[in-house]
Design a protein around this motif. Sequence first.
Motif, short mmCIF file in Angstrom:
data_model
loop_
_atom_site.label_atom_id
_atom_site.label_comp_id
_atom_site.label_asym_id
_atom_site.label_seq_id
_atom_site.Cartn_x
_atom_site.Cartn_y
_atom_site.Cartn_z
N LEU A 69 35.20 31.25 11.70
CA LEU A 69 34.32 31.08 12.86
C LEU A 69 33.25 32.15 12.90
O LEU A 69 32.11 31.88 13.30
N GLU A 70 33.58 33.37 12.51
CA GLU A 70 32.58 34.44 12.47
C GLU A 70 31.48 34.10 11.48
O GLU A 70 30.31 34.29 11.76
N TRP A 71 31.83 33.58 10.33
CA TRP A 71 30.85 33.20 9.32
C TRP A 71 29.95 32.09 9.85
O TRP A 71 28.73 32.14 9.70
N ILE A 72 30.55 31.09 10.50
CA ILE A 72 29.77 29.98 11.07
C ILE A 72 28.86 30.49 12.18
O ILE A 72 27.70 30.07 12.30
N LYS A 73 29.37 31.40 13.01
CA LYS A 73 28.56 31.95 14.10
C LYS A 73 27.33 32.67 13.54
O LYS A 73 26.22 32.51 14.05
N LYS A 74 27.51 33.46 12.50
CA LYS A 74 26.39 34.16 11.88
C LYS A 74 25.39 33.18 11.28
O LYS A 74 24.17 33.36 11.40
N LEU A 77 23.42 31.60 14.11
CA LEU A 77 22.48 32.57 14.65
C LEU A 77 21.26 32.68 13.75
O LEU A 77 20.12 32.69 14.23
N GLY A 78 21.48 32.73 12.45
CA GLY A 78 20.38 32.79 11.50
C GLY A 78 19.49 31.55 11.57
O GLY A 78 18.26 31.65 11.56
N ILE A 79 20.10 30.39 11.67
CA ILE A 79 19.34 29.15 11.80
C ILE A 79 18.56 29.14 13.10
O ILE A 79 17.37 28.76 13.14
N GLY A 80 19.20 29.59 14.18
CA GLY A 80 18.53 29.63 15.48
C GLY A 80 17.33 30.55 15.47
O GLY A 80 16.26 30.21 16.00
N THR A 82 15.57 31.42 12.84
CA THR A 82 14.56 30.78 11.98
C THR A 82 13.81 29.70 12.74
O THR A 82 12.57 29.62 12.67
N VAL A 83 14.52 28.87 13.48
CA VAL A 83 13.89 27.80 14.26
C VAL A 83 13.00 28.42 15.34
O VAL A 83 11.88 27.94 15.59
N LEU A 84 13.46 29.48 15.99
CA LEU A 84 12.66 30.14 17.03
C LEU A 84 11.37 30.70 16.45
O LEU A 84 10.29 30.52 17.02
N ILE A 85 11.44 31.35 15.30
CA ILE A 85 10.24 31.90 14.65
C ILE A 85 9.28 30.77 14.28
O ILE A 85 8.06 30.86 14.51
N ALA A 86 9.83 29.68 13.73
CA ALA A 86 8.97 28.55 13.37
C ALA A 86 8.31 27.95 14.60
O ALA A 86 7.12 27.60 14.58
N ALA A 87 9.07 27.84 15.70
CA ALA A 87 8.51 27.28 16.94
C ALA A 87 7.42 28.19 17.49
O ALA A 87 6.36 27.71 17.95
N LEU A 88 7.64 29.48 17.46
CA LEU A 88 6.63 30.43 17.95
C LEU A 88 5.35 30.38 17.10
O LEU A 88 4.25 30.43 17.63
N LYS A 89 5.53 30.29 15.77
CA LYS A 89 4.35 30.17 14.89
C LYS A 89 3.59 28.89 15.21
O LYS A 89 2.35 28.89 15.23
#
Length: 93
Positions: A69-74, A77-80, A82-89
């Motif tokens: 679960l820790e691996w999946i959570k990380k 978080l990384g995908i989130g 990345t999506v946030l940075i792409a949305a902001l750009k």
Amino acid sequence: MIPFDTHKAVKELIKSGVDEKQAETLIGVINDIYANEAVTKADLKVTHSDLKQEIQDVRNDVKTVVRDLEWIKKLLLGIGVTVLIAALKYIFS
């Protein structure tokens, strides 16, 4: 083990009208059942050891699940991020 007085039980059945052979057979069967259901200290020790092993196996399984679960959570978080940075750009370009 609680003592079971078979002689007294047979005598009581005979006294109440049961045939002697039937009383002896009945009490013999009850005594066999009673004797087979008794648990010894050795039986309890084996059961205790088995339960301790089962508990340890469950603990190991839980640790594995938590690690997964820790691996999946990380990863999420990384995908989130990345999506946030792409949305902001996209929004500010």
